[in-house]
Design an enzyme around this catalytic site. Sequence first.
Site, PDB file in Angstrom:
ATOM      1  N   ASN A 136      -2.567  -5.871   1.222  1.00  0.00           N
ATOM      2  CA  ASN A 136      -1.586  -6.261   0.188  1.00  0.00           C
ATOM      3  C   ASN A 136      -0.179  -5.715   0.442  1.00  0.00           C
ATOM      4  O   ASN A 136       0.816  -6.365   0.125  1.00  0.00           O
ATOM      5  CB  ASN A 136      -2.077  -5.903  -1.213  1.00  0.00           C
TER       6      ASN A 136
ATOM      7  N   GLY B 266      -7.988   0.871   0.118  1.00  0.00           N
ATOM      8  CA  GLY B 266      -8.710  -0.402   0.043  1.00  0.00           C
ATOM      9  C   GLY B 266      -9.554  -0.460  -1.215  1.00  0.00           C
ATOM     10  O   GLY B 266      -9.256   0.203  -2.218  1.00  0.00           O
ATOM     11  N   SER B 267     -10.616  -1.223  -1.142  1.00  0.00           N
ATOM     12  CA  SER B 267     -11.420  -1.479  -2.348  1.00  0.00           C
ATOM     13  C   SER B 267     -12.377  -0.317  -2.641  1.00  0.00           C
ATOM     14  O   SER B 267     -12.703   0.482  -1.753  1.00  0.00           O
ATOM     15  CB  SER B 267     -12.226  -2.762  -2.149  1.00  0.00           C
TER      16      SER B 267
ATOM     17  N   CYS C 263      -2.610  -2.522  -6.250  1.00  0.00           N
ATOM     18  CA  CYS C 263      -3.623  -1.617  -6.801  1.00  0.00           C
ATOM     19  C   CYS C 263      -3.215  -1.145  -8.187  1.00  0.00           C
ATOM     20  O   CYS C 263      -4.051  -1.036  -9.071  1.00  0.00           O
ATOM     21  CB  CYS C 263      -3.857  -0.446  -5.851  1.00  0.00           C
TER      22      CYS C 263
ATOM     23  N   THR D  51     -15.662  -0.526  -0.488  1.00  0.00           N
ATOM     24  CA  THR D  51     -15.532  -0.028   0.889  1.00  0.00           C
ATOM     25  C   THR D  51     -15.269   1.476   0.873  1.00  0.00           C
ATOM     26  O   THR D  51     -15.780   2.206   1.734  1.00  0.00           O
ATOM     27  CB  THR D  51     -14.402  -0.769   1.639  1.00  0.00           C
ATOM     28  N   GLY D  52     -14.503   1.935  -0.104  1.00  0.00           N
ATOM     29  CA  GLY D  52     -14.222   3.379  -0.206  1.00  0.00           C
ATOM     30  C   GLY D  52     -15.500   4.197  -0.275  1.00  0.00           C
ATOM     31  O   GLY D  52     -15.605   5.273   0.335  1.00  0.00           O
TER      32      GLY D  52
ATOM     33  N   GLU E 108      -7.737   5.943  -1.509  1.00  0.00           N
ATOM     34  CA  GLU E 108      -6.822   5.276  -2.452  1.00  0.00           C
ATOM     35  C   GLU E 108      -7.443   3.920  -2.749  1.00  0.00           C
ATOM     36  O   GLU E 108      -7.400   3.024  -1.907  1.00  0.00           O
ATOM     37  CB  GLU E 108      -5.437   5.082  -1.819  1.00  0.00           C
TER      38      GLU E 108
ATOM     39  N   GLU F 133      -2.025  11.024  -1.724  1.00  0.00           N
ATOM     40  CA  GLU F 133      -1.013  11.357  -0.721  1.00  0.00           C
ATOM     41  C   GLU F 133       0.370  11.047  -1.275  1.00  0.00           C
ATOM     42  O   GLU F 133       0.503  10.479  -2.340  1.00  0.00           O
ATOM     43  CB  GLU F 133      -1.281  10.654   0.619  1.00  0.00           C
TER      44      GLU F 133
END
Length: 479
Positions: free
Chosen positions: A154, A228-229, A284, A232-233, A250, A459
Amino acid sequence: MSPSKVSSLDFETFYNIVDGKKRTGKNVHHGINPATGEQLWDCPIGSREDADDAVAAANKAFPAWATTPIEKRKEMLGKFSELFAAHAEEFTTLLCKEAGKPRKFAAMEVGGVPAFIGFHCTLNIPEEKFEDDEKVVTTRYKPLGVVGAICPWNFPLILSAGKIAPALLTGNCVIVKPSPFTPYTGLKLVELAQEIFPPGVVQVVGGNNELGAMLTAHPNIAKISFTGSIATGKKVMEACARTLKRVTLELGGNDASIILPDVDIEKVAPEVAMGAFQNSGQVCVATKRIYIHQDIYKPFVEAMVNFTKTMKVGPSDEEGVLLGPVQNQMQYEKVKGFFEDSKLNGYKFAVGSPDISASKGFFVQPTIIDNPPNDSRIIAEEPFGPIVPTQPWSDEEEVIARANNTNTGLGACVWGKDVAHAEKIAMRLEAGSVFVNSWEKPTPQAIFGGHKESGIGGEWGQSGLLSYCNPHVIHVYKS
Ligand code: NAD
């Protein structure tokens, strides 16, 4: 850095960069311009060998980079930023093509790169001292080693730069893995960086999800910074646990915006709509649930609808375009599911049509769902597209509870004339970044991270630097 060298960068051929050298690959893939359906340039799919070689080169470069004085590292980051800025136009065009963003917003993302690097160069790695009669205790922060930076589609450029800057500043080496949907700006950013940094310090290996999994499992990578999502995280964290890698996650969010009854409706409603529909909702921290006080609910929704009708959706270079397409087919189908579900359940479309269909590009008109129930998909899940629900509220305690009633906690907003009151509510929202009288605008000046399932750690900002470091404490006894 001679300007002639700079201008020779080719923005139509793409390579992985391993140990300072360009690499092609046996297998290639390509992005698709989501505004036109046009197939973009081939780029290599990184293999296990590419990943292994990059990790080896990074570990080889690490000792010298870690002991390069921070002032020197900042100087090099500054030069990189200047070099990048000299190519702002080409990066903007590339970003328009790979992500479909309106040119104005692509240019903003490109402009964010020097801003992120520049702010990081004002920071220093902290050092703490404690002394008593017996001892002096000094806490320093040391780089971790090799960082794998796994990025989403994105904001492919700023989210890569947002990992490269703190990783390099703190003395780590970094390997970027762009999303297969938007590989181009990330590959070119790192290719450009080779003009400044020693081989192995910043590398890029583009590829598919398997490559991401190779990096998370790699025994010689010290940390994964993943954006990412949530789904997946969780896989990333599980994989990192096997080698006890440091990990920053994140992830996604379902941000609430609370609108207090004293707002200036005509001024605030368009801003709230922008917060929901920026980047076509593919943010996000986009506003994903809007809670409007019942006393102003009707006129506020009406003002949002009026503004939303003026938001022009179209390709990057069309005059007056505010919103581009959904970035890829997979996401388009996902977003479509929220339209279908809302239609099926008979929810009211305040603006926008329940029937969407893409022809050449994945364009979706911004859509507001008026007062769906709490358990609707559009309230409970992150659509990551230009569709947002509104609900009325009357009791402050109840709306705070409603806003917090989610497994995510990335961002939130509170809008009200009485700023102290709005801030009091903001303090009670369970999210990493809460914005008062603004839609969500993450900045390098503060740590960015999520509560609950929106992430682990964070971060950016001074404290974000520490996520790229191990604490190292020396206890010196006086006797
Ligand atoms: P995604 O999770 O599908 O992919 C992100 C990256 O992970 C890609 O590079 C992908 O190739 C890689 N990947 C996929 N499977 C992997 C695996 N098993 N191991 C390692 N890497 C793997 O996410 P996306 O669709 O690209 O991005 C959209 C999501 O990202 C949204 O949920 C959004 O909210 C979130 N997001 C969060 C932030 C934030 O800072 N919190 C910022 C932007 C996007």
